[in-house]
Design a protein around this motif. Structure first.
Motif, PDB file in Angstrom:
ATOM      1  N   ILE A 191       0.850  -1.190   0.000  1.00  0.00           N
ATOM      2  CA  ILE A 191       0.000   0.000   0.000  1.00  0.00           C
ATOM      3  C   ILE A 191       0.888   1.243   0.000  1.00  0.00           C
ATOM      4  CG2 ILE A 191      -1.999  -1.050   1.129  1.00  0.00           C
ATOM      5  CD1 ILE A 191      -1.024   0.205   3.757  1.00  0.00           C
ATOM      6  N   LEU A 192       0.369   2.306  -0.593  1.00  0.00           N
ATOM      7  CA  LEU A 192       1.032   3.611  -0.581  1.00  0.00           C
ATOM      8  C   LEU A 192       0.356   4.456   0.488  1.00  0.00           C
ATOM      9  CD1 LEU A 192       3.108   5.485  -2.078  1.00  0.00           C
ATOM     10  CD2 LEU A 192       1.149   6.280  -3.443  1.00  0.00           C
ATOM     11  N   LYS A 193       1.149   4.966   1.444  1.00  0.00           N
ATOM     12  CA  LYS A 193       0.592   5.719   2.572  1.00  0.00           C
ATOM     13  C   LYS A 193       1.390   6.997   2.802  1.00  0.00           C
ATOM     14  CE  LYS A 193      -0.497   3.916   6.474  1.00  0.00           C
ATOM     15  NZ  LYS A 193      -0.464   3.151   7.743  1.00  0.00           N
ATOM     16  N   THR A 194       0.747   7.951   3.461  1.00  0.00           N
ATOM     17  CA  THR A 194       1.490   9.114   3.933  1.00  0.00           C
ATOM     18  C   THR A 194       2.274   8.721   5.183  1.00  0.00           C
ATOM     19  OG1 THR A 194      -0.402   9.854   5.254  1.00  0.00           O
ATOM     20  CG2 THR A 194      -0.138  10.824   3.070  1.00  0.00           C
ATOM     21  N   THR A 195       3.416   9.336   5.365  1.00  0.00           N
ATOM     22  CA  THR A 195       4.182   9.179   6.599  1.00  0.00           C
ATOM     23  C   THR A 195       3.630  10.174   7.625  1.00  0.00           C
ATOM     24  OG1 THR A 195       5.776  10.850   5.932  1.00  0.00           O
ATOM     25  CG2 THR A 195       6.239   8.566   5.281  1.00  0.00           C
ATOM     26  N   GLU A 196       4.138  10.130   8.846  1.00  0.00           N
ATOM     27  CA  GLU A 196       3.740  11.113   9.851  1.00  0.00           C
ATOM     28  C   GLU A 196       4.026  12.523   9.340  1.00  0.00           C
ATOM     29  OE1 GLU A 196       2.150  10.905  12.803  1.00  0.00           O
ATOM     30  OE2 GLU A 196       1.795   8.803  12.269  1.00  0.00           O
ATOM     31  N   LYS A 197       5.166  12.682   8.696  1.00  0.00           N
ATOM     32  CA  LYS A 197       5.556  13.987   8.151  1.00  0.00           C
ATOM     33  C   LYS A 197       4.613  14.436   7.039  1.00  0.00           C
ATOM     34  CE  LYS A 197       9.543  16.181   5.829  1.00  0.00           C
ATOM     35  NZ  LYS A 197      10.903  15.933   5.292  1.00  0.00           N
ATOM     36  N   GLY A 198       4.071  13.474   6.297  1.00  0.00           N
ATOM     37  CA  GLY A 198       3.258  13.811   5.142  1.00  0.00           C
ATOM     38  C   GLY A 198       1.772  13.958   5.414  1.00  0.00           C
ATOM     39  N   LYS A 199       1.310  13.586   6.617  1.00  0.00           N
ATOM     40  CA  LYS A 199      -0.131  13.576   6.881  1.00  0.00           C
ATOM     41  C   LYS A 199      -0.777  14.940   6.667  1.00  0.00           C
ATOM     42  CE  LYS A 199      -0.647   9.627   9.993  1.00  0.00           C
ATOM     43  NZ  LYS A 199      -0.920   9.182  11.377  1.00  0.00           N
ATOM     44  N   PHE A 200      -0.165  15.992   7.178  1.00  0.00           N
ATOM     45  CA  PHE A 200      -0.757  17.322   7.090  1.00  0.00           C
ATOM     46  C   PHE A 200      -0.863  17.785   5.634  1.00  0.00           C
ATOM     47  CE2 PHE A 200      -0.605  22.037   7.579  1.00  0.00           C
ATOM     48  CZ  PHE A 200      -1.734  22.181   8.383  1.00  0.00           C
ATOM     49  N   LEU A 201      -0.078  17.162   4.763  1.00  0.00           N
ATOM     50  CA  LEU A 201      -0.024  17.559   3.351  1.00  0.00           C
ATOM     51  C   LEU A 201      -0.751  16.576   2.447  1.00  0.00           C
ATOM     52  CD1 LEU A 201       3.790  18.433   3.292  1.00  0.00           C
ATOM     53  CD2 LEU A 201       1.902  20.048   3.609  1.00  0.00           C
ATOM     54  N   SER A 202      -1.565  15.679   3.011  1.00  0.00           N
ATOM     55  CA  SER A 202      -2.119  14.559   2.241  1.00  0.00           C
ATOM     56  C   SER A 202      -2.934  14.996   1.030  1.00  0.00           C
ATOM     57  CB  SER A 202      -2.974  13.656   3.145  1.00  0.00           C
ATOM     58  OG  SER A 202      -4.093  14.357   3.638  1.00  0.00           O
ATOM     59  N   ASP A 203      -3.753  16.041   1.167  1.00  0.00           N
ATOM     60  CA  ASP A 203      -4.576  16.464   0.024  1.00  0.00           C
ATOM     61  C   ASP A 203      -3.715  16.995  -1.110  1.00  0.00           C
ATOM     62  OD1 ASP A 203      -6.815  15.700   1.383  1.00  0.00           O
ATOM     63  OD2 ASP A 203      -7.513  17.727   1.847  1.00  0.00           O
ATOM     64  N   GLY A 204      -2.689  17.756  -0.769  1.00  0.00           N
ATOM     65  CA  GLY A 204      -1.781  18.272  -1.791  1.00  0.00           C
ATOM     66  C   GLY A 204      -0.985  17.164  -2.465  1.00  0.00           C
ATOM     67  N   LEU A 205      -0.541  16.184  -1.667  1.00  0.00           N
ATOM     68  CA  LEU A 205       0.182  15.042  -2.224  1.00  0.00           C
ATOM     69  C   LEU A 205      -0.714  14.280  -3.193  1.00  0.00           C
ATOM     70  CD1 LEU A 205       1.930  13.764   1.027  1.00  0.00           C
ATOM     71  CD2 LEU A 205       3.045  14.875  -0.914  1.00  0.00           C
ATOM     72  N   ALA A 206      -1.949  14.062  -2.786  1.00  0.00           N
ATOM     73  CA  ALA A 206      -2.893  13.331  -3.647  1.00  0.00           C
ATOM     74  C   ALA A 206      -3.077  14.041  -4.983  1.00  0.00           C
ATOM     75  CB  ALA A 206      -4.246  13.175  -2.940  1.00  0.00           C
ATOM     76  N   SER A 207      -3.266  15.355  -4.939  1.00  0.00           N
ATOM     77  CA  SER A 207      -3.501  16.092  -6.192  1.00  0.00           C
ATOM     78  C   SER A 207      -2.291  16.004  -7.130  1.00  0.00           C
ATOM     79  CB  SER A 207      -3.836  17.559  -5.892  1.00  0.00           C
ATOM     80  OG  SER A 207      -2.739  18.223  -5.321  1.00  0.00           O
ATOM     81  N   ASP A 208      -1.107  15.895  -6.541  1.00  0.00           N
ATOM     82  CA  ASP A 208       0.098  15.741  -7.376  1.00  0.00           C
ATOM     83  C   ASP A 208       0.198  14.355  -8.007  1.00  0.00           C
ATOM     84  OD1 ASP A 208       1.004  18.319  -7.064  1.00  0.00           O
ATOM     85  OD2 ASP A 208       2.273  17.861  -5.336  1.00  0.00           O
ATOM     86  N   LEU A 209      -0.578  13.417  -7.511  1.00  0.00           N
ATOM     87  CA  LEU A 209      -0.556  12.055  -8.044  1.00  0.00           C
ATOM     88  C   LEU A 209      -1.740  11.757  -8.969  1.00  0.00           C
ATOM     89  CD1 LEU A 209       0.472  10.097  -4.813  1.00  0.00           C
ATOM     90  CD2 LEU A 209       1.958  10.903  -6.654  1.00  0.00           C
ATOM     91  N   PHE A 210      -2.618  12.755  -9.140  1.00  0.00           N
ATOM     92  CA  PHE A 210      -3.805  12.564  -9.992  1.00  0.00           C
ATOM     93  C   PHE A 210      -3.406  12.336 -11.432  1.00  0.00           C
ATOM     94  CE2 PHE A 210      -6.938  15.280  -7.284  1.00  0.00           C
ATOM     95  CZ  PHE A 210      -6.980  14.287  -6.338  1.00  0.00           C
ATOM     96  N   ILE A 211      -4.320  11.622 -12.135  1.00  0.00           N
ATOM     97  CA  ILE A 211      -4.257  11.590 -13.599  1.00  0.00           C
ATOM     98  C   ILE A 211      -4.824  12.920 -14.084  1.00  0.00           C
ATOM     99  CG2 ILE A 211      -5.115  10.505 -15.703  1.00  0.00           C
ATOM    100  CD1 ILE A 211      -5.485   7.931 -14.100  1.00  0.00           C
ATOM    101  N   ILE A 212      -4.059  13.655 -14.867  1.00  0.00           N
ATOM    102  CA  ILE A 212      -4.504  14.961 -15.341  1.00  0.00           C
ATOM    103  C   ILE A 212      -5.187  14.799 -16.709  1.00  0.00           C
ATOM    104  CG2 ILE A 212      -3.815  17.300 -15.945  1.00  0.00           C
ATOM    105  CD1 ILE A 212      -3.451  16.514 -12.986  1.00  0.00           C
TER     106      ILE A 212
END
Length: 387
Positions: free
Chosen positions: A366-387
């Motif tokens: 599974i691909l997960k956010t780390t503790e460091k990445g949790k606060f940024l999860s929505d932004g990380l997700a948008s960077d991984l979207f199919i455009i």
């Protein structure tokens, strides 16, 4: 398994930060309830092969409805849908409604009556235990009512979640810790907590643009978020979704079904529905909703979800939860090309310590956010979207 969401579009007054659909006029309440019941009947075939495991009364302010009015809606669901035994039925409520709802009843009678009609989980909109915060947000209750409500509620309900807002201007780290400490002292087993956000066209947005209120600061919200994670962890809470923290066995079954991509039916003005391949939403206008339902017309718009939409939505919801994004699901449902693209796009965030590839309990990657990445999860997700 599926869920049913009932939107109750009424509030006593407008919270400054809120952009949900509601009306402060109760003049059409009886007509609205009749139409909620009728819509449930009109749409029963949409879940004809599904078993309902959750019912959620949201809003708005569902606690403005009496237990008898709630019972009418639950009875309609029981008569028209297949229900799981011991299903979760949640009622969103404001503290002032639960402590002083009817002048001819004792406050504890309200809890007993809601229990008697089937409510077994309360979601109480505390937001803060401090007067200055509540006044700044224009909440209908005060700090004393917030505490009195939980004193009573915890005597009758074991399954209680409360909402708390952080990142409020002038809220110190210490005051935020005290908010959490008070919740823990009441034995609350689930907390939904959100950063104060400024939504367009809200009263808060207007006040900030006019210089009446200061803007929320992201660094303050980040500090509060870190405190939230640390303090709940100390008390045995699991941070199972970016804004939700629960003791094991007290996670929200209804909201979890959203994040895991299960079907749900949304009833009432502005309510959304999802059946895996399309999303629909009702008109956000009480008068038009009532008029259409009375004419046996569903006042909704439908959007068929493309493969791209389904992929992006799964990435967004998956990264917000402890269950992450199943890489085998990506490969099987969205193809090798999208799988490879996801891995490639995620690599830089993995290198930065914001994302991680782990093995879950089922032995799947599974691909997960780390503790460091949790606060940024929505932004990380948008960077991984199919455009």
């Amino acid at each position: 398994m599926s869920g049913i969401y009932i939107h109750i579009p009424f509030c006593k007054q407008a919270c400054y930060y809120c952009d949900f659909h509601f009306s402060t006029s109760l003049r059409k309440k009886d007509d609205l309830i009749s139409c909620l019941i009728k819509e449930l009947v009109l749409r029963k075939n949409e879940l004809v092969n599904e078993t309902i495991e959750t019912i959620y009364f949201g809003g708005g302010t569902p606690s403005l409805l009496s237990p008898k009015e709630i019972q009418l809606i639950i009875n309609t669901i029981q008569q028209n849908y297949s229900l799981k035994n011991n299903l979760e039925i949640t009622l969103e409520a404001n503290p002032d409604d639960l402590t002083s709802k009817f002048v001819d009843k004792k406050a504890q009678d309200i809890f007993k009556e809601y229990m008697s009609v089937g409510i077994n989980r309360l979601s109480i909109g505390i937001q803060s235990f401090f007067e200055q915060d509540l006044q700044m947000m224009n909440r209908a209750h005060n700090a004393i009512e917030a505490k009195n409500c939980l004193t009573l509620a915890t005597k009758y309900f074991e399954n209680i979640t409360i909402d708390l807002i952080y990142g409020i201007p002038k809220m110190s780290n210490q005051r935020w810790k005290e908010n959490l400490s008070i919740a823990f002292d009441f034995g609350i087993k689930h907390i939904s907590s959100y950063a104060l956000t400024v939504e367009p066209k809200t009263i808060l947005d207007k006040f900030i643009r006019n210089g009446k209120y200061p803007s929320p600061k992201e660094e303050v919200a980040k500090d509060h978020f870190d405190i939230l994670i640390n303090e709940t962890q100390k008390k045995g809470f699991i941070h199972y979704e970016i804004s939700n923290f629960g003791i094991p066995r007290y996670f929200s079954k209804h909201n979890t079904s959203y994040w895991l991509g299960k079907k749900y039916l949304g009833i009432g003005p502005s309510a959304h529905s999802f059946n895996k391949i399309q999303r629909s939403w009702n008109v956000s206008n009480n008068i038009k909703y009532i008029k259409d339902i009375q004419a046996n017309k569903l006042p909704s718009e439908i959007e068929k979800l493309s493969v791209k939409d389904q992929f992006n939505e799964y990435i967004m919801t998956g990264l917000r939860t402890i269950w992450g994004v199943s890489l085998i699901k990506i490969r099987e449902e969205f193809g090798e090309m999208n799988y490879t693209q996801l891995i490639n796009n995620a690599q830089k965030f993995i290198n930065e310590g914001l994302l991680n590839i782990e093995i879950n309990e089922a032995g799947k990657k599974i691909l997960k956010t780390t503790e460091k990445g949790k606060f940024l999860s929505d932004g990380l997700a948008s960077d991984l979207f199919i455009i």
